[in-house]
Design a protein around this motif. Sequence first.
Motif, PDB file in Angstrom:
ATOM      1  N   ILE A 187      27.819  -1.484 -36.885  1.00 46.95           N
ATOM      2  CA  ILE A 187      27.819  -1.176 -35.450  1.00 46.95           C
ATOM      3  C   ILE A 187      27.694   0.337 -35.274  1.00 46.95           C
ATOM      4  CG2 ILE A 187      29.067  -1.397 -33.275  1.00 46.95           C
ATOM      5  CD1 ILE A 187      30.823  -3.540 -34.598  1.00 46.95           C
ATOM      6  N   ALA A 188      26.657   0.769 -34.553  1.00 47.36           N
ATOM      7  CA  ALA A 188      26.566   2.172 -34.136  1.00 47.36           C
ATOM      8  C   ALA A 188      27.269   2.296 -32.791  1.00 47.36           C
ATOM      9  CB  ALA A 188      25.110   2.600 -34.019  1.00 47.36           C
ATOM     10  N   THR A 189      28.153   3.292 -32.658  1.00 45.72           N
ATOM     11  CA  THR A 189      28.980   3.342 -31.458  1.00 45.72           C
ATOM     12  C   THR A 189      29.430   4.765 -31.136  1.00 45.72           C
ATOM     13  OG1 THR A 189      30.972   2.437 -30.409  1.00 45.72           O
ATOM     14  CG2 THR A 189      31.102   2.905 -32.768  1.00 45.72           C
ATOM     15  N   HIS A 190      29.651   4.999 -29.837  1.00 44.02           N
ATOM     16  CA  HIS A 190      30.335   6.213 -29.387  1.00 44.02           C
ATOM     17  C   HIS A 190      31.817   5.944 -29.123  1.00 44.02           C
ATOM     18  CE1 HIS A 190      26.224   7.588 -28.283  1.00 44.02           C
ATOM     19  NE2 HIS A 190      26.735   8.784 -28.469  1.00 44.02           N
ATOM     20  N   ASP A 191      32.209   4.684 -29.163  1.00 39.82           N
ATOM     21  CA  ASP A 191      33.514   4.254 -28.674  1.00 39.82           C
ATOM     22  C   ASP A 191      34.550   4.276 -29.796  1.00 39.82           C
ATOM     23  OD1 ASP A 191      35.713   2.910 -27.624  1.00 39.82           O
ATOM     24  OD2 ASP A 191      34.512   1.443 -26.541  1.00 39.82           O
ATOM     25  N   PRO A 192      35.587   5.102 -29.714  1.00 36.40           N
ATOM     26  CA  PRO A 192      36.602   5.129 -30.772  1.00 36.40           C
ATOM     27  C   PRO A 192      37.359   3.816 -30.918  1.00 36.40           C
ATOM     28  CG  PRO A 192      37.289   6.475 -28.891  1.00 36.40           C
ATOM     29  CD  PRO A 192      35.858   6.106 -28.663  1.00 36.40           C
ATOM     30  N   THR A 193      37.451   3.045 -29.823  1.00 37.39           N
ATOM     31  CA  THR A 193      38.113   1.740 -29.916  1.00 37.39           C
ATOM     32  C   THR A 193      37.335   0.801 -30.830  1.00 37.39           C
ATOM     33  OG1 THR A 193      38.950   2.003 -27.655  1.00 37.39           O
ATOM     34  CG2 THR A 193      38.981  -0.214 -28.578  1.00 37.39           C
ATOM     35  N   VAL A 194      36.019   0.831 -30.715  1.00 40.14           N
ATOM     36  CA  VAL A 194      35.171   0.005 -31.574  1.00 40.14           C
ATOM     37  C   VAL A 194      35.311   0.458 -33.025  1.00 40.14           C
ATOM     38  CG1 VAL A 194      32.794  -0.670 -32.081  1.00 40.14           C
ATOM     39  CG2 VAL A 194      33.558  -0.482 -29.704  1.00 40.14           C
TER      40      VAL A 194
END
Length: 215
Positions: A187-194
């Motif tokens: 998963i590429a993400t900006h979200d620290p929760t992810v």
Amino acid sequence: MIQVKNITVAYGDLIAVDDVSFDVPPGFVLAVSGPSGAGKSSLLWAIAGAVEVGTGKVEVDGLVIGGRPAAAAHGVVLIPQGNGLARVLTARENLTIPLLANGKDPDETYVVVESALKAVGLEESGDHLVEELSGGEQQRVAVARGIAQQGRVILADESTSELDSTNRERVLDLLRSQANQGTAVVIATHDPTVADAADGHAVMDEGHLTWVRRL
């Protein structure tokens, strides 16, 4: 098993992915975070065979990925940023057509598609044109399409970016359930929760990958 071996991706003089190596075993969820332009999407697209690797190689279960058609046939599923849906088709048609084109039985396709739409909470929206759906709903359709393909590898590029907390958790649970069935997930993400919810976490910055948490 995904094996990324010293790959470089360049667009002219711009090096988007610079000598990156890592493995993702079956059943493992890896989050790759980093700022915009750091190389996250290029990395996922290289694994998917959708962009050319300049040096190094990508292997999935021992098969060297040499292009998108071969990767897709081998079960490498890409959920692209921006969803990649056909806006003039319904949500259901966006899921159904790729499966039928790959030779899946129509009756089995129907069951898989309905299950995937239900899993993302859109069982009542299957007959809506994509252009009639909100951005978050479109994103969930794209995730449903990826899940319906039942791949060995799922590459999810910012697939939770437009979702509220409830639907973000729904999508993360779905990707986790795919991993629990033996799929390797990136998963590429900006979200620290992810990133926190993943089994491993790496950061991309100016094409370089560093580990925050790994096996």
